[in-house]
Structure formats: C-alpha cells, structure tokens
Design an enzyme around this catalytic site. Structure first.
Site, PDB file in Angstrom:
ATOM      1  N   ARG A 173       0.838  -1.215   0.000  1.00 40.62           N
ATOM      2  CA  ARG A 173       0.000   0.000   0.000  1.00 40.62           C
ATOM      3  C   ARG A 173       0.869   1.261   0.000  1.00 40.62           C
ATOM      4  O   ARG A 173       0.630   2.200  -0.744  1.00 40.62           O
ATOM      5  CB  ARG A 173      -0.909   0.021   1.241  1.00 40.62           C
ATOM      6  CG  ARG A 173      -2.123  -0.860   1.103  1.00 40.62           C
ATOM      7  CD  ARG A 173      -2.802  -1.026   2.453  1.00 40.62           C
ATOM      8  NE  ARG A 173      -4.057  -1.747   2.341  1.00 40.62           N
ATOM      9  CZ  ARG A 173      -4.172  -3.055   2.134  1.00 40.62           C
ATOM     10  NH1 ARG A 173      -3.095  -3.794   1.982  1.00 40.62           N
ATOM     11  NH2 ARG A 173      -5.354  -3.635   2.057  1.00 40.62           N
TER      12      ARG A 173
ATOM     13  N   ASP B  82       6.504 -10.682  -3.321  1.00 40.31           N
ATOM     14  CA  ASP B  82       5.322  -9.835  -3.513  1.00 40.31           C
ATOM     15  C   ASP B  82       5.671  -8.349  -3.582  1.00 40.31           C
ATOM     16  O   ASP B  82       4.979  -7.578  -4.254  1.00 40.31           O
ATOM     17  CB  ASP B  82       4.306 -10.061  -2.381  1.00 40.31           C
ATOM     18  CG  ASP B  82       3.397 -11.250  -2.656  1.00 40.31           C
ATOM     19  OD1 ASP B  82       3.691 -12.041  -3.572  1.00 40.31           O
ATOM     20  OD2 ASP B  82       2.385 -11.395  -1.932  1.00 40.31           O
TER      21      ASP B  82
ATOM     22  N   ASN C 105       2.276 -14.051  -8.408  1.00 41.67           N
ATOM     23  CA  ASN C 105       1.025 -14.461  -7.748  1.00 41.67           C
ATOM     24  C   ASN C 105       0.724 -13.513  -6.598  1.00 41.67           C
ATOM     25  O   ASN C 105       0.256 -13.926  -5.537  1.00 41.67           O
ATOM     26  CB  ASN C 105       1.117 -15.913  -7.271  1.00 41.67           C
ATOM     27  CG  ASN C 105      -0.250 -16.466  -6.897  1.00 41.67           C
ATOM     28  OD1 ASN C 105      -1.281 -15.825  -7.145  1.00 41.67           O
ATOM     29  ND2 ASN C 105      -0.284 -17.620  -6.270  1.00 41.67           N
TER      30      ASN C 105
ATOM     31  N   ARG D 226      -7.156 -16.579 -10.358  1.00 38.84           N
ATOM     32  CA  ARG D 226      -7.665 -15.772  -9.227  1.00 38.84           C
ATOM     33  C   ARG D 226      -8.527 -14.626  -9.762  1.00 38.84           C
ATOM     34  O   ARG D 226      -8.099 -13.859 -10.626  1.00 38.84           O
ATOM     35  CB  ARG D 226      -6.488 -15.253  -8.385  1.00 38.84           C
ATOM     36  CG  ARG D 226      -5.676 -16.373  -7.752  1.00 38.84           C
ATOM     37  CD  ARG D 226      -4.560 -15.853  -6.874  1.00 38.84           C
ATOM     38  NE  ARG D 226      -5.075 -15.170  -5.692  1.00 38.84           N
ATOM     39  CZ  ARG D 226      -4.308 -14.527  -4.824  1.00 38.84           C
ATOM     40  NH1 ARG D 226      -2.992 -14.458  -5.000  1.00 38.84           N
ATOM     41  NH2 ARG D 226      -4.850 -13.926  -3.782  1.00 38.84           N
TER      42      ARG D 226
ATOM     43  N   SER E 112     -12.948 -10.790  -2.487  1.00 37.01           N
ATOM     44  CA  SER E 112     -11.706 -10.199  -1.997  1.00 37.01           C
ATOM     45  C   SER E 112     -11.936  -8.738  -1.639  1.00 37.01           C
ATOM     46  O   SER E 112     -12.567  -8.003  -2.399  1.00 37.01           O
ATOM     47  CB  SER E 112     -10.625 -10.297  -3.075  1.00 37.01           C
ATOM     48  OG  SER E 112      -9.484  -9.579  -2.677  1.00 37.01           O
TER      49      SER E 112
ATOM     50  N   ASP F  83      -5.919 -15.026   6.711  1.00 42.67           N
ATOM     51  CA  ASP F  83      -4.541 -15.449   6.412  1.00 42.67           C
ATOM     52  C   ASP F  83      -3.955 -16.270   7.562  1.00 42.67           C
ATOM     53  O   ASP F  83      -2.914 -16.922   7.395  1.00 42.67           O
ATOM     54  CB  ASP F  83      -3.624 -14.240   6.147  1.00 42.67           C
ATOM     55  CG  ASP F  83      -3.786 -13.691   4.734  1.00 42.67           C
ATOM     56  OD1 ASP F  83      -4.604 -14.231   3.964  1.00 42.67           O
ATOM     57  OD2 ASP F  83      -3.091 -12.704   4.408  1.00 42.67           O
TER      58      ASP F  83
ATOM     59  N   GLU G 141      -3.584 -18.349  -2.827  1.00 40.61           N
ATOM     60  CA  GLU G 141      -2.457 -18.981  -3.503  1.00 40.61           C
ATOM     61  C   GLU G 141      -2.811 -20.399  -3.939  1.00 40.61           C
ATOM     62  O   GLU G 141      -2.273 -20.935  -4.898  1.00 40.61           O
ATOM     63  CB  GLU G 141      -1.234 -18.986  -2.586  1.00 40.61           C
ATOM     64  CG  GLU G 141      -0.517 -17.651  -2.488  1.00 40.61           C
ATOM     65  CD  GLU G 141      -1.217 -16.638  -1.597  1.00 40.61           C
ATOM     66  OE1 GLU G 141      -2.449 -16.758  -1.367  1.00 40.61           O
ATOM     67  OE2 GLU G 141      -0.544 -15.698  -1.140  1.00 40.61           O
TER      68      GLU G 141
ATOM     69  N   ARG H  90      -7.196 -23.012  -0.016  1.00 38.00           N
ATOM     70  CA  ARG H  90      -6.569 -23.282   1.281  1.00 38.00           C
ATOM     71  C   ARG H  90      -7.376 -24.223   2.168  1.00 38.00           C
ATOM     72  O   ARG H  90      -6.798 -24.916   3.016  1.00 38.00           O
ATOM     73  CB  ARG H  90      -6.295 -21.949   2.013  1.00 38.00           C
ATOM     74  CG  ARG H  90      -5.153 -21.191   1.374  1.00 38.00           C
ATOM     75  CD  ARG H  90      -4.873 -19.864   2.029  1.00 38.00           C
ATOM     76  NE  ARG H  90      -3.601 -19.342   1.545  1.00 38.00           N
ATOM     77  CZ  ARG H  90      -3.153 -18.109   1.762  1.00 38.00           C
ATOM     78  NH1 ARG H  90      -3.893 -17.245   2.442  1.00 38.00           N
ATOM     79  NH2 ARG H  90      -1.984 -17.735   1.307  1.00 38.00           N
TER      80      ARG H  90
ATOM     81  N   HIS I  53       2.941 -20.121   0.413  1.00 41.16           N
ATOM     82  CA  HIS I  53       3.826 -19.808   1.546  1.00 41.16           C
ATOM     83  C   HIS I  53       3.184 -20.138   2.882  1.00 41.16           C
ATOM     84  O   HIS I  53       3.848 -20.596   3.812  1.00 41.16           O
ATOM     85  CB  HIS I  53       4.223 -18.319   1.482  1.00 41.16           C
ATOM     86  CG  HIS I  53       3.074 -17.360   1.355  1.00 41.16           C
ATOM     87  ND1 HIS I  53       3.023 -16.159   1.991  1.00 41.16           N
ATOM     88  CD2 HIS I  53       1.891 -17.435   0.679  1.00 41.16           C
ATOM     89  CE1 HIS I  53       1.898 -15.534   1.695  1.00 41.16           C
ATOM     90  NE2 HIS I  53       1.198 -16.291   0.894  1.00 41.16           N
ATOM     91  N   ARG I  54       1.857 -19.935   2.995  1.00 45.18           N
ATOM     92  CA  ARG I  54       1.218 -20.165   4.306  1.00 45.18           C
ATOM     93  C   ARG I  54       1.019 -21.660   4.594  1.00 45.18           C
ATOM     94  O   ARG I  54       0.934 -22.047   5.755  1.00 45.18           O
ATOM     95  CB  ARG I  54      -0.096 -19.386   4.415  1.00 45.18           C
ATOM     96  CG  ARG I  54       0.116 -17.898   4.231  1.00 45.18           C
ATOM     97  CD  ARG I  54      -0.913 -17.011   4.856  1.00 45.18           C
ATOM     98  NE  ARG I  54      -0.661 -15.651   4.428  1.00 45.18           N
ATOM     99  CZ  ARG I  54       0.309 -14.858   4.906  1.00 45.18           C
ATOM    100  NH1 ARG I  54       1.098 -15.286   5.858  1.00 45.18           N
ATOM    101  NH2 ARG I  54       0.490 -13.626   4.429  1.00 45.18           N
TER     102      ARG I  54
ATOM    103  N   LYS J 273       7.480 -15.663  -1.055  1.00 46.63           N
ATOM    104  CA  LYS J 273       6.396 -14.739  -1.452  1.00 46.63           C
ATOM    105  C   LYS J 273       6.253 -13.602  -0.444  1.00 46.63           C
ATOM    106  O   LYS J 273       6.064 -12.448  -0.818  1.00 46.63           O
ATOM    107  CB  LYS J 273       5.079 -15.508  -1.578  1.00 46.63           C
ATOM    108  CG  LYS J 273       3.928 -14.672  -2.132  1.00 46.63           C
ATOM    109  CD  LYS J 273       2.695 -15.517  -2.378  1.00 46.63           C
ATOM    110  CE  LYS J 273       1.621 -14.754  -3.154  1.00 46.63           C
ATOM    111  NZ  LYS J 273       0.920 -13.736  -2.398  1.00 46.63           N
TER     112      LYS J 273
HETATM  113  O1  LIG Z   1      -5.366  -6.150   1.168  1.00 46.40           O
HETATM  114  C1  LIG Z   1      -4.492  -6.921   1.566  1.00 46.40           C
HETATM  115  O2  LIG Z   1      -3.330  -6.535   1.820  1.00 46.40           O
HETATM  116  C2  LIG Z   1      -4.813  -8.336   1.756  1.00 46.40           C
HETATM  117  C3  LIG Z   1      -6.118  -8.739   1.861  1.00 46.40           C
HETATM  118  C4  LIG Z   1      -6.504 -10.151   2.081  1.00 46.40           C
HETATM  119  O3  LIG Z   1      -7.016 -10.657   0.861  1.00 46.40           O
HETATM  120  P1  LIG Z   1      -8.605 -10.786   0.526  1.00 46.40           P
HETATM  121  O4  LIG Z   1      -9.205  -9.463   0.701  1.00 46.40           O
HETATM  122  O5  LIG Z   1      -8.570 -11.267  -0.877  1.00 46.40           O
HETATM  123  O6  LIG Z   1      -9.153 -11.802   1.506  1.00 46.40           O
HETATM  124  C5  LIG Z   1      -5.337 -11.009   2.521  1.00 46.40           C
HETATM  125  O7  LIG Z   1      -5.656 -12.362   2.409  1.00 46.40           O
HETATM  126  C6  LIG Z   1      -4.098 -10.731   1.708  1.00 46.40           C
HETATM  127  O8  LIG Z   1      -3.004 -11.518   2.124  1.00 46.40           O
HETATM  128  C7  LIG Z   1      -3.694  -9.287   1.844  1.00 46.40           C
HETATM  129  C1  LIG Z   2      -3.568 -14.196   0.115  1.00 42.29           C
HETATM  130  C2  LIG Z   2      -2.339 -13.712   0.221  1.00 42.29           C
HETATM  131  O1  LIG Z   2      -1.759 -12.860  -0.639  1.00 42.29           O
HETATM  132  P1  LIG Z   2      -2.260 -12.056  -1.934  1.00 42.29           P
HETATM  133  O2  LIG Z   2      -3.750 -12.119  -2.008  1.00 42.29           O
HETATM  134  O3  LIG Z   2      -1.750 -10.668  -1.739  1.00 42.29           O
HETATM  135  O4  LIG Z   2      -1.607 -12.738  -3.098  1.00 42.29           O
HETATM  136  C3  LIG Z   2      -1.495 -14.067   1.388  1.00 42.29           C
HETATM  137  O5  LIG Z   2      -0.413 -13.449   1.556  1.00 42.29           O
HETATM  138  O6  LIG Z   2      -1.839 -14.959   2.173  1.00 42.29           O
END
Ligand SMILES: O=C(O)C1=C[C@@H](OP(=O)(O)O)[C@@H](O)[C@H](O)C1
Ligand SMILES: C=C(OP(=O)(O)O)C(=O)O
Length: 441
Positions: free
Chosen positions: A31, A53, A97, A132, A178, A320, A348, A351, A396-397, A422
C-alpha cells in the site's frame, strides 16, 4: 532454497520461548509503495518487506516510470512520487502471484498518464494468478470511464487497461471474493476527477484490510469518509510524500505465537500492539480462546502456551491466519471448527482443501465444508524413520503453518520450502534461530 528442495523439520522436544520481530508487513509495504508512487514529492519508507510480492510491485512501479531507490539491508526505499500522472503511457507488468500487487496496480494504471493521451497497460501473473478472480474490480474500473478487460474472458488475469483517467461520481463494487478490489479503488480514488462515492455490494470479506487502506491513505494526507457501513467517499486530492514506517507483518507473527501455543512456551513479538493497522494481530485472541495467555504491551504482544481446547471460530476477518490455527488445533484436547472463510479458496491455492488434504494424508481427522473446516486433535502418522512429505501447493502459508507440526512431531518434511519467499524469504532460518536461542535461555 531451490523450488524443488525439501526441508526436514527437527522436533525441539521442549517449550520454546523468545522474542521475534518478523519482517515488514506485505500489505502495508505494497500500500505504501502505491501511495508513495502516486504522491507529490519524495517518500521514504522504512521497515519495508523485501520478498517476491514486494519485488514484483517495485519492478512494476519502475516499469510505469516511478523512480525507486532500494536500500535492502536497511529495509528502506525512497520513492519519487508522480503526483498522480503515470510517467509511462505503456507497460507490460508481471505480478507473479501477488494479489495485492495486481489489484492495486490495475486501479493505479486506470489513472493513465494524465496528459489526455491514453495509457495502455497489460498486467499478468503465473498460472495460479490466472485462476484468481479480478473481474469485479475490472467491471468497476470500466464503469468509471476506462477500457478494462480480462484478456482471456476468464474473469481473471491477464488484464488489459486503456485509460485517459477516471471520472465518476459513484461506483459500486463487489467485495465478496476479496477486499483487495475495494482497497484498489480507494487507493486510486483521490485522482478520480470528482468526489467519488463507492458502495459495496454483498457481504464484504477481510474487512480489516479496508481500514488498513484508509489508515495508509490518511498517513499520506487523504481522508476516506465512511458515513455508513459499505459506503466510502473520497474527494479529489493529492497524496503528500512523507517518511513512513511499516509495522512488522502480523500474519507472519501468527507462526511464532503458534510456536508458544503448541510447545507450551512464551513468545513475544516486537513491534506490534493492539493499535496495529493489521487486523491479523487479533489472531492471538483465537489462541486466548483456546487457553493461551496473552499480554498486550505498548510495543509488543506476548503469548504464553497452556493446554489447548478446541473452539468454534469465524475467521473471515483474519483468514490469512486460518492455516496457522488449523495446525494449532491438532494439538488441542477437542475439535476446532473454523467458519466463514470460503474466500480463501481463491488465494495462492484452495486453502481449505489444501489443509484438509494434507492433515488427512498425515492421518489427522479433518473435515472440509464449503466455508471452512473442522480439525480434530491428532498426531501425524510419521516418524524419523518413516517421514511424511507435506505438499505446499506453492502457498507460503501452507509451508509456514505445517512447519509448526515438525517442531513437535518427528518426520515432517516440507516440500518446496522456498515458496515462503512470497512474503517471508527467511522464515525457516528465523524459526530455527528462535528455537536455538530458546535453548540457551
Ligand atoms: O489487502 C491486503 O493486503 C490483503 C487482503 C486479504 O485478501 P482478501 O481481501 O482477498 O481476503 C489477505 O488475504 C491478503 O493476504 C492481503
Ligand atoms: C492471500 C495472500 O496474498 P495475496 O492475495 O496478496 O496474493 C497471502 O499473503 O496470504
């Protein structure tokens, strides 16, 4: 770590205690990079995360013509903002990703070069990124006056954006898959030519991330008004370049808090507190419900492990950390049910399916349902002489949460540990260090 390697976990055989400071927050880094890039003047970001990332974000911003100096060893970057006018009118961006990167940059690209000429941008990612969803954001950008489309008509990347800028007074956005779609619109919205009212449609997921977005925008001088839930108003404005310090990553912290929970130790994470911009600090409340003791300090949070009991929990806001909790749940005395996280099927990997599949392969009873899972207490069916390879699905998670099992049980081997790059390239080294330092306490 190469993509094909494995990592054999070594059980520690005792309670782990210590102090950790995970690297900078991925969400805040990405951000702050976007707001700094759009700002007037120079910004200096400290506590920055260096991982795949954030690399793809920085590389893409440079391709858009933004000047960024990186001081990796100091976790610092200096960004020369473009004042809302993207310097390069054409660019091909590779986001691998990274959900935050592709979504935030799609909205930024829709601002165009700002000289009346159309900008033309293409954003793409790896095979999973091409599965995605992004269409809800693309529709909203289209409704705000730019040509935006999913190149393969799949509702997913690659995305092509042609735009001379955004001009709308009102736009609706779906945020059921999302929250990043809404965050992306908000980040770009000060450069929309009029006051913009954004209305969300449907039940929003991952809400704390939207507050995080408003928090970062406020730090760069722009206010998001929220007169009622689901309505956001942003007036035309320019972000101002600033010095901005990024919190340690709260989702990454969940693995270290979990170490305390499953070994009966005491782990303190530095640099986070109850006022953190990251909703994931609330993961410790889930551990508290399970029986852990939690101390909220001014600049740190401590979790002390105690015998664990299973819980029923809605993890929509902190999804997450759902994989971390699922692994902790195997150590409890009764089952744990995690609900309202259907959206993690779009991350990713799917899950819910991945966690249930891998636990089941280890002989631990886990049940998948549409929006969550139930995890029963259990011991993996593996040993030093009969190790079990945990598939990580390039997530990664999955790697970081299933590594926890191997701190207690023998024979856990993590496939493709390099996938933590990531968001946390040094995860396995940091985890090993916490365990080593604990033995010398
Ligand atoms: O805005 C962000 O920084 C994020 C929002 C979340 O995603 P969703 O809004 O798709 O759930 C989270 O899972 C991701 O790791 C980071
Ligand atoms: C969902 C994740 O990342 P992003 O959506 O930013 O790819 C994450 O980091 O768990």
């Amino acid at each position: 770590m190469s993509a094909n390697s494995t990592y054999a976990m070594q059980p520690v055989g005792r309670a782990i205690s210590g102090v950790m400071r995970p690297p900078g927050s991925k969400s805040l880094t990405n951000r702050a990079l976007v707001t700094a890039a759009l700002a007037a003047g120079t910004s200096e970001l400290t506590g920055v995360l260096h991982s795949r990332d954030t690399e793809v974000m920085i590389d893409s911003l440079r391709r858009l013509g933004i000047s960024i100096e990186e001081y990796t060893d100091e976790h610092r970057v200096v960004v020369q903002g473009c004042g809302g006018q993207i310097p390069n009118a054409r660019a091909d961006l590779w986001l691998e990703n990274s959900g935050t990167s592709i979504r935030f940059l799609a909205a930024m690209c829709a601002l165009g070069p700002g000289d009346g000429q159309p900008g033309n941008y293409r954003l793409d990612g790896n095979g999973r990124m091409r599965e995605r969803p992004i269409d809800d954001l693309i529709s909203a950008l289209g409704a705000m006056g730019c040509q935006a489309r999913c190149e393969l008509n799949s509702g997913c990347p690659p995305v092509v954006i042609e735009s001379t800028g955004l001009s709308a007074s009102k736009v609706a956005i779906r945020a059921e898959k999302s929250s990043q779609f809404l965050s992306a619109l908000l980040l770009a919205s000060p450069y929309n030519q009029q006051t913009l009212q954004i209305e969300t449609i449907g039940t929003m997921v991952s809400e704390p991330y939207v507050e995080m977005t408003s928090g970062v925008m406020a730090a760069f001088g722009v206010t998001v008004e929220c007169p009622q839930p689901g309505t956001y108003i942003v007036k035309p404005a320019t972000y101002q370049g600033i010095r901005y310090d990024i919190e340690p990553d709260a989702s990454a912290a969940s693995y270290f808090f979990a170490v305390a929970a499953i070994t009966g130790g005491e782990v303190t994470v530095d640099g986070l507190n109850a006022n953190a911009l990251q909703g994931d600090v609330m993961f410790v409340k889930a551990l508290e419900q399970m029986g852990c003791e939690v101390h909220w300090g001014e600049r740190q949070i401590t979790v002390k492990g105690h015998p664990l009991k299973g819980i029923e929990i809605d993890m929509n806001a902190i999804s997450d950390t759902a994989q971390t909790l699922a692994v902790v749940a195997t150590f409890a005395q009764s089952p744990t049910t995690i609900r309202n996280i259907a959206h993690v099927r779009h991350k990713e990997t799917d899950r819910i399916q991945a966690v249930v599949t891998e636990l089941s392969k280890l002989g631990i009873h886990a049940v998948e349902f549409e929006d969550g899972m139930t995890i029963h207490p259990g011991t993996p069916r593996c040993s030093e002489s009969k190790p079990a390879l945990v598939d990580t699905y390039d997530d990664h998670r999955m790697a970081m949460s299933f590594a926890l099992l191997g701190l207690v049980h023998s024979g856990i081997v993590i496939d493709n540990p390099g996938c933590t790059s990531k968001t946390y390239p040094d995860f396995f080294a940091d985890l090993a260090r916490l365990c080593e330092e604990s033995s010398s306490l």
